[in-house]
Design an enzyme around this catalytic site. Structure first.
Site: not given
Length: 315
Positions: A61, A133, A157, A168, A191, A198, A214, A223, A244
C-alpha cells in the site's frame, strides 16, 4: 533540447482527457513516508471495521514498486460522476450518486487499458498495471502527490475547480516521466460542515473517518447485521451515502458528467418507496444489472431497506 519525460507526460495527459478523464497528474513511484504512520494508527484504532483486507499488504500500500516491478511513475486520474438527477420520490430509500449507472470499475478499467495501449503504441515498450479501487493502492495519497487536490476533513480528495464527486484510478508504469508538484495547501479552513452533518458521527476528527461508523460501510462493506445503535441514524440511505460531499462548499463547482455509461436507468429514478420496500430478486437483477449496487446482492440491499423501515416503525 528535446525533453523526453516532459513530452511523454504531456502526451499521456492529452490522451487521458481525450478518453474522458477529468484530470491527470503524475508523481514519482516511491515510498509514501507520510502515510505510513497514519495508516498504521488507523488500522490500530480498528477504523476499518470488518474490512480485514485493509490489514493485508501493508508494505505494498505504501510502495508501488512492490506492485509493479521497476515502477517509476504513478499516473493518477479522476473521472467525474456528478449528476443533478435525483430519485423522484423524496421518501424512497436513497442510493449514492456514484451508483446510478454502470459499475465504475468496468468503465474506468476500459479507459485505463486504452490509455496503456496508447502509451505502448506511441512511446514504446512500457510495463505497468491499471488500478481501479481493487488493489492495495492509496489512491487519494497519490492524487494529492500528483497535484490533483487536497484531502479534506471528510477524507475525500477535493479539487478547487470541480469539488469531489469523481472516481480515482491509477496507472503504475516503469516509464520515467515529468512529475507534478504535490497539491500545496488544504482549503478546508475552519469549515466543519461535513463533520457536523455526518448522520452517524463517522468523522471522528478532522481528516479521520471511523470506517465502521460510515453509512457507506454499513450498507455495502458490512456483511453482518447493521448494529442497532444506528437505528434512526441512516438518513434513509440504502446504498452508500453522499452527505459529507453534498454539504461541502467546494461541490458548488461540480458539473454534471458526460459519461453515457453513468446515466441512470429511468426505472431506478422512478422507483417509489413502496416499490423499493417490496422489491423482488427478479426486479433487483433487472434494474441493477452491471450496477455497483449488485455488490450487496439482493439479500444485502433488502437487509438495508428492512433496517430503514424498522427504524421508522420504532420511531
Amino acid at each position: 533540447m528535446f525533453n523526453k519525460a516532459a513530452t511523454y507526460s504531456q502526451m499521456i495527459k492529452n490522451e487521458a482527457l481525450r478518453l474522458g478523464f477529468m484530470a491527470c497528474g503524475i508523481s514519482k513511484a516511491t515510498f509514501l513516508e507520510e502515510e505510513a504512520p497514519r495508516l498504521e494508527k488507523w488500522l490500530k484504532n480498528n477504523h476499518h471495521g470488518e474490512m480485514a483486507y485493509m490489514e493485508n499488504h501493508f508494505d505494498k500500500r505504501l510502495d508501488p514498486r512492490l506492485l509493479v516491478e521497476g515502477a517509476k511513475s504513478v499516473v493518477s486520474l479522476t473521472l467525474n460522476y456528478f449528476t443533478d438527477l435525483k430519485q423522484q420520490d423524496a421518501s424512497a430509500p436513497k442510493i449514492s450518486k456514484y451508483a446510478y449507472g454502470t459499475d465504475y470499475h468496468s468503465v474506468i478499467k476500459d479507459k485505463l487499458q486504452a490509455l496503456m495501449a496508447f502509451i505502448r503504441e506511441n512511446i514504446g515498450e512500457v510495463d505497468g498495471r491499471c488500478f481501479v479501487d481493487s488493489a492495495p493502492v492509496l489512491d487519494k495519497a497519490w492524487a494529492k502527490k500528483s497535484g490533483l487536490g487536497w484531502i479534506g476533513k471528510n477524507a475525500n480528495l477535493i479539487s478547487k475547480q470541480v469539488g469531489s464527486f469523481f472516481f480515482l484510478s491509477e496507472l503504475i508504469i516503469d516509464l520515467e516521466l515529468a512529475y507534478d508538484d504535490p497539491f500545496p495547501t488544504d482549503h478546508c479552513g475552519s469549515c466543519t460542515r461535513c463533520i457536523d452533518a455526518c448522520p452517524t458521527n463517522a468523522i471522528v476528527a478532522p481528516y479521520t473517518i471511523d470506517g465502521s461508523r460510515c453509512i457507506s460501510y454499513l450498507t455495502i462493506e458490512l456483511k453482518n447485521e447493521i448494529p442497532q445503535e444506528f437505528k434512526g441514524k441512516m438518513d434513509n440511505w440504502m446504498f452508500g451515502c453522499d452527505v459529507c460531499q453534498d454539504v461541502c462548499p467546494w461541490n458548488r463547482f461540480s458539473t454534471p458528467h458526460q459519461e453515457e455509461q453513468f446515466k441512470p436507468k429511468e426505472e431506478l429514478l422512478e422507483f417509489n418507496k413502496a416499490e423499493l420496500v417490496e422489491m423482488t430478486d427478479e426486479v433487483f437483477k433487472r434494474v441493477f444489472k452491471n450496477s455497483p449496487v449488485k455488490r450487496t446482492k439482493f439479500s444485502g440491499l433488502k437487509r438495508n431497506i428492512d433496517f430503514l423501515q424498522s427504524s421508522i416503525i420504532e420511531v
